[in-house]
Structures are given as C-alpha cells and as structure tokens.
Design a protein around this motif. Structure first.
Motif, PDB file in Angstrom:
ATOM      1  N   MET A 164       0.863  -1.167   0.000  1.00 39.15           N
ATOM      2  CA  MET A 164       0.000   0.000   0.000  1.00 39.15           C
ATOM      3  C   MET A 164       0.911   1.233   0.000  1.00 39.15           C
ATOM      4  O   MET A 164       1.811   1.337   0.811  1.00 39.15           O
ATOM      5  CB  MET A 164      -0.897  -0.019   1.241  1.00 39.15           C
ATOM      6  N   ARG A 165       0.634   2.110  -0.894  1.00 35.49           N
ATOM      7  CA  ARG A 165       1.430   3.327  -1.007  1.00 35.49           C
ATOM      8  C   ARG A 165       0.939   4.380  -0.002  1.00 35.49           C
ATOM      9  O   ARG A 165      -0.192   4.310   0.484  1.00 35.49           O
ATOM     10  CB  ARG A 165       1.347   3.863  -2.434  1.00 35.49           C
ATOM     11  N   PRO A 166       1.797   5.378   0.305  1.00 36.88           N
ATOM     12  CA  PRO A 166       1.423   6.370   1.323  1.00 36.88           C
ATOM     13  C   PRO A 166       0.088   7.069   1.072  1.00 36.88           C
ATOM     14  O   PRO A 166      -0.674   7.280   2.017  1.00 36.88           O
ATOM     15  CB  PRO A 166       2.596   7.350   1.292  1.00 36.88           C
ATOM     16  N   ALA A 167      -0.219   7.415  -0.166  1.00 38.19           N
ATOM     17  CA  ALA A 167      -1.484   8.124  -0.436  1.00 38.19           C
ATOM     18  C   ALA A 167      -2.686   7.269  -0.057  1.00 38.19           C
ATOM     19  O   ALA A 167      -3.640   7.752   0.565  1.00 38.19           O
ATOM     20  CB  ALA A 167      -1.563   8.524  -1.907  1.00 38.19           C
ATOM     21  N   ARG A 168      -2.645   6.008  -0.422  1.00 41.95           N
ATOM     22  CA  ARG A 168      -3.777   5.128  -0.109  1.00 41.95           C
ATOM     23  C   ARG A 168      -3.817   4.794   1.375  1.00 41.95           C
ATOM     24  O   ARG A 168      -4.896   4.707   1.974  1.00 41.95           O
ATOM     25  CB  ARG A 168      -3.719   3.861  -0.970  1.00 41.95           C
TER      26      ARG A 168
ATOM     27  N   ALA B 166      -6.211   5.126   6.752  1.00 42.48           N
ATOM     28  CA  ALA B 166      -6.129   5.480   8.177  1.00 42.48           C
ATOM     29  C   ALA B 166      -7.258   6.426   8.570  1.00 42.48           C
ATOM     30  O   ALA B 166      -7.866   6.261   9.637  1.00 42.48           O
ATOM     31  CB  ALA B 166      -4.769   6.102   8.484  1.00 42.48           C
ATOM     32  N   ILE B 167      -7.544   7.406   7.735  1.00 45.86           N
ATOM     33  CA  ILE B 167      -8.634   8.348   8.018  1.00 45.86           C
ATOM     34  C   ILE B 167      -9.974   7.607   8.118  1.00 45.86           C
ATOM     35  O   ILE B 167     -10.796   7.899   8.979  1.00 45.86           O
ATOM     36  CB  ILE B 167      -8.676   9.463   6.958  1.00 45.86           C
ATOM     37  N   ASP B 168     -10.154   6.620   7.248  1.00 50.97           N
ATOM     38  CA  ASP B 168     -11.419   5.885   7.204  1.00 50.97           C
ATOM     39  C   ASP B 168     -11.558   4.829   8.307  1.00 50.97           C
ATOM     40  O   ASP B 168     -12.677   4.584   8.773  1.00 50.97           O
ATOM     41  CB  ASP B 168     -11.582   5.187   5.847  1.00 50.97           C
ATOM     42  N   THR B 169     -10.459   4.195   8.708  1.00 51.76           N
ATOM     43  CA  THR B 169     -10.591   3.032   9.584  1.00 51.76           C
ATOM     44  C   THR B 169     -10.162   3.239  11.038  1.00 51.76           C
ATOM     45  O   THR B 169     -10.732   2.614  11.923  1.00 51.76           O
ATOM     46  CB  THR B 169      -9.815   1.818   9.029  1.00 51.76           C
TER      47      THR B 169
ATOM     48  N   ALA C 173     -11.467  10.792  16.369  1.00 50.02           N
ATOM     49  CA  ALA C 173     -11.454  11.258  14.989  1.00 50.02           C
ATOM     50  C   ALA C 173     -10.051  11.158  14.408  1.00 50.02           C
ATOM     51  O   ALA C 173      -9.062  11.240  15.139  1.00 50.02           O
ATOM     52  CB  ALA C 173     -11.921  12.712  14.918  1.00 50.02           C
ATOM     53  N   VAL C 174      -9.992  11.000  13.082  1.00 49.36           N
ATOM     54  CA  VAL C 174      -8.740  11.047  12.337  1.00 49.36           C
ATOM     55  C   VAL C 174      -9.010  11.858  11.084  1.00 49.36           C
ATOM     56  O   VAL C 174      -9.988  11.618  10.376  1.00 49.36           O
ATOM     57  CB  VAL C 174      -8.231   9.639  11.950  1.00 49.36           C
ATOM     58  N   GLU C 175      -8.159  12.840  10.851  1.00 50.04           N
ATOM     59  CA  GLU C 175      -8.312  13.677   9.659  1.00 50.04           C
ATOM     60  C   GLU C 175      -6.936  13.986   9.096  1.00 50.04           C
ATOM     61  O   GLU C 175      -5.912  13.668   9.705  1.00 50.04           O
ATOM     62  CB  GLU C 175      -9.059  14.968  10.009  1.00 50.04           C
ATOM     63  N   ASP C 176      -6.918  14.601   7.936  1.00 46.32           N
ATOM     64  CA  ASP C 176      -5.659  15.024   7.342  1.00 46.32           C
ATOM     65  C   ASP C 176      -4.953  15.957   8.319  1.00 46.32           C
ATOM     66  O   ASP C 176      -5.577  16.846   8.902  1.00 46.32           O
ATOM     67  CB  ASP C 176      -5.906  15.725   6.012  1.00 46.32           C
ATOM     68  N   GLY C 177      -3.650  15.749   8.506  1.00 49.28           N
ATOM     69  CA  GLY C 177      -2.892  16.538   9.467  1.00 49.28           C
ATOM     70  C   GLY C 177      -2.615  17.955   9.037  1.00 49.28           C
ATOM     71  O   GLY C 177      -2.284  18.807   9.860  1.00 49.28           O
ATOM     72  N   GLY C 178      -2.712  18.241   7.738  1.00 45.52           N
ATOM     73  CA  GLY C 178      -2.524  19.598   7.251  1.00 45.52           C
ATOM     74  C   GLY C 178      -1.154  20.178   7.514  1.00 45.52           C
ATOM     75  O   GLY C 178      -1.015  21.382   7.676  1.00 45.52           O
ATOM     76  N   GLU C 179      -0.133  19.337   7.569  1.00 45.54           N
ATOM     77  CA  GLU C 179       1.213  19.836   7.844  1.00 45.54           C
ATOM     78  C   GLU C 179       1.879  20.255   6.536  1.00 45.54           C
ATOM     79  O   GLU C 179       2.018  19.443   5.618  1.00 45.54           O
ATOM     80  CB  GLU C 179       2.047  18.771   8.551  1.00 45.54           C
ATOM     81  N   SER C 180       2.290  21.505   6.460  1.00 51.17           N
ATOM     82  CA  SER C 180       2.961  21.973   5.251  1.00 51.17           C
ATOM     83  C   SER C 180       4.283  21.235   5.098  1.00 51.17           C
ATOM     84  O   SER C 180       4.966  20.928   6.071  1.00 51.17           O
ATOM     85  CB  SER C 180       3.193  23.484   5.316  1.00 51.17           C
ATOM     86  N   GLY C 181       4.629  20.932   3.879  1.00 53.05           N
ATOM     87  CA  GLY C 181       5.852  20.205   3.603  1.00 53.05           C
ATOM     88  C   GLY C 181       5.708  18.702   3.740  1.00 53.05           C
ATOM     89  O   GLY C 181       6.656  17.967   3.496  1.00 53.05           O
ATOM     90  N   ARG C 182       4.549  18.240   4.166  1.00 54.52           N
ATOM     91  CA  ARG C 182       4.306  16.801   4.291  1.00 54.52           C
ATOM     92  C   ARG C 182       3.076  16.449   3.454  1.00 54.52           C
ATOM     93  O   ARG C 182       1.965  16.822   3.799  1.00 54.52           O
ATOM     94  CB  ARG C 182       4.017  16.411   5.740  1.00 54.52           C
ATOM     95  N   PRO C 183       3.284  15.718   2.373  1.00 55.55           N
ATOM     96  CA  PRO C 183       2.113  15.395   1.544  1.00 55.55           C
ATOM     97  C   PRO C 183       1.096  14.525   2.272  1.00 55.55           C
ATOM     98  O   PRO C 183      -0.088  14.602   1.992  1.00 55.55           O
ATOM     99  CB  PRO C 183       2.696  14.674   0.339  1.00 55.55           C
ATOM    100  N   TYR C 184       1.568  13.713   3.240  1.00 53.76           N
ATOM    101  CA  TYR C 184       0.653  12.830   3.954  1.00 53.76           C
ATOM    102  C   TYR C 184       0.916  12.941   5.449  1.00 53.76           C
ATOM    103  O   TYR C 184       1.997  12.610   5.936  1.00 53.76           O
ATOM    104  CB  TYR C 184       0.817  11.375   3.494  1.00 53.76           C
ATOM    105  N   SER C 185      -0.066  13.433   6.149  1.00 54.77           N
ATOM    106  CA  SER C 185       0.014  13.504   7.603  1.00 54.77           C
ATOM    107  C   SER C 185      -1.383  13.293   8.164  1.00 54.77           C
ATOM    108  O   SER C 185      -2.391  13.520   7.489  1.00 54.77           O
ATOM    109  CB  SER C 185       0.595  14.842   8.069  1.00 54.77           C
TER     110      SER C 185
ATOM    111  N   GLU D 239      -0.548   0.843  -8.960  1.00 57.38           N
ATOM    112  CA  GLU D 239      -0.331  -0.002  -7.786  1.00 57.38           C
ATOM    113  C   GLU D 239      -1.070  -1.328  -7.958  1.00 57.38           C
ATOM    114  O   GLU D 239      -2.219  -1.357  -8.397  1.00 57.38           O
ATOM    115  CB  GLU D 239      -0.823   0.723  -6.537  1.00 57.38           C
ATOM    116  N   GLN D 240      -0.410  -2.419  -7.601  1.00 56.53           N
ATOM    117  CA  GLN D 240      -0.992  -3.756  -7.658  1.00 56.53           C
ATOM    118  C   GLN D 240      -1.043  -4.326  -6.241  1.00 56.53           C
ATOM    119  O   GLN D 240      -0.089  -4.936  -5.784  1.00 56.53           O
ATOM    120  CB  GLN D 240      -0.143  -4.672  -8.564  1.00 56.53           C
TER     121      GLN D 240
END
Length: 157
Positions: free
Chosen positions: A1-5, A10-13, A22-34, A63-64
């Motif tokens: 599983m790649r970071p984007a997926r 993580a947000i969903d489960t 709750a879990v949501e996007d971290g909104g950290e600048s400079g980090r595509p995934y947080s 991705e496979q």
C-alpha cells in the motif's frame, strides 16, 4: 500500500478503534501525507506518513495490491495513564488499531521500540513488501493547538 492510499485508509478506519474519536488530514505543510488523531479524552497526536514501495514497484505504474491473511486481532493496550496519553501508549494503541482493521494487505503493524522515546510512532508492513512509517511529529492536550516545533513532543498529553 502506497502512502497516499494508506493516508485515506487510516482516516477511514482508525476512528473505529474504541478510544479514537477522529482522524483527519494533518494539514502539515511540507508533508504530503500527515494525520491528526484525536483520542476520546481530547488528546491529540499529529503523524507524518512516509513509506517505501514494494520491491520492483515504481510510482509511474499502477499499484498492484497483494492480499494475504489479515493479521490476527490483538487486544488494545491501555491508552490512558492517569487520564493522559503518552507517546509510548499512543504508538502501541495505534499499531493495535491498524492491526485490528482486518485489512488483508497488512502483514503486520508494530509500535516503534518503547525505549526510543525520541522518535515514537509505528510501522506497517504489507504482504507485497511495501512499508509505511508513521512518525509522531506533534502532540497536544485537549483544547491545545499543535505546537510550532516538530518533534518536540509532550511527555504526556
């Protein structure tokens, strides 16, 4: 599983875990995934998500996913210590929450070494050999905003 997926997974489960509010996007600048995780007592942790591809995989091809047996469910470890969360309890709890999702792509999810309080978080290994690292970047007590200095974590929050 790649970071984007994984980020969306993580947000969903992870909010299905008993002590995750709750879990949501971290909104950290400079980090595509947080991620920004809020526990039921209001404690918060921000997590930077990085990863490595499966051997032979490349980002320019689709991705496979590889499926296998999902990890066996494990008991949730205690999260709260006198009403607060610590980096050590959060990493163990979130690793268990990831393990207990029943996702058939996950081989294992484990907290980082409890002795390494300087860099807490958890790692996820997938059946295809890909890995995700979830490193804690910020913590906050209930009602507090995220601090301005990354990796300057509170001992309890």
């Amino acid at each position: 599983m790649r970071p984007a997926r994984f980020h969306q997974f993580a947000i969903d489960t992870l909010p299905k875990a008993p002590d995750v509010q709750a879990v949501e996007d971290g909104g950290e600048s400079g980090r595509p995934y947080s991620l920004h995780v809020t526990f039921t007592n209001g404690s918060q942790v921000w997590i930077g998500v990085t990863g490595t591809l499966a051997p032979g995989d490349k980002y320019d091809i689709a991705e496979q996913p590889v499926h296998g047996d999902a990890p066996s469910e494990i008991p949730y470890p205690p999260l709260f210590d006198s009403g607060s969360v610590t980096p050590a309890t959060a990493q163990a709890y979130l690793a268990a929450a990831t393990t207990n999702t029943g996702n058939t792509e996950i081989l294992a999810a484990e907290p980082y070494n409890d002795d390494d309080v300087q860099n807490p978080g958890f790692g996820v290994t997938f059946h295809n050999g890909a890995k995700i690292w979830c490193l804690f970047t910020h913590t906050a007590r209930a009602g507090q905003a995220r601090g301005s200095r990354a990796y300057d974590l509170q001992g309890s929050f």
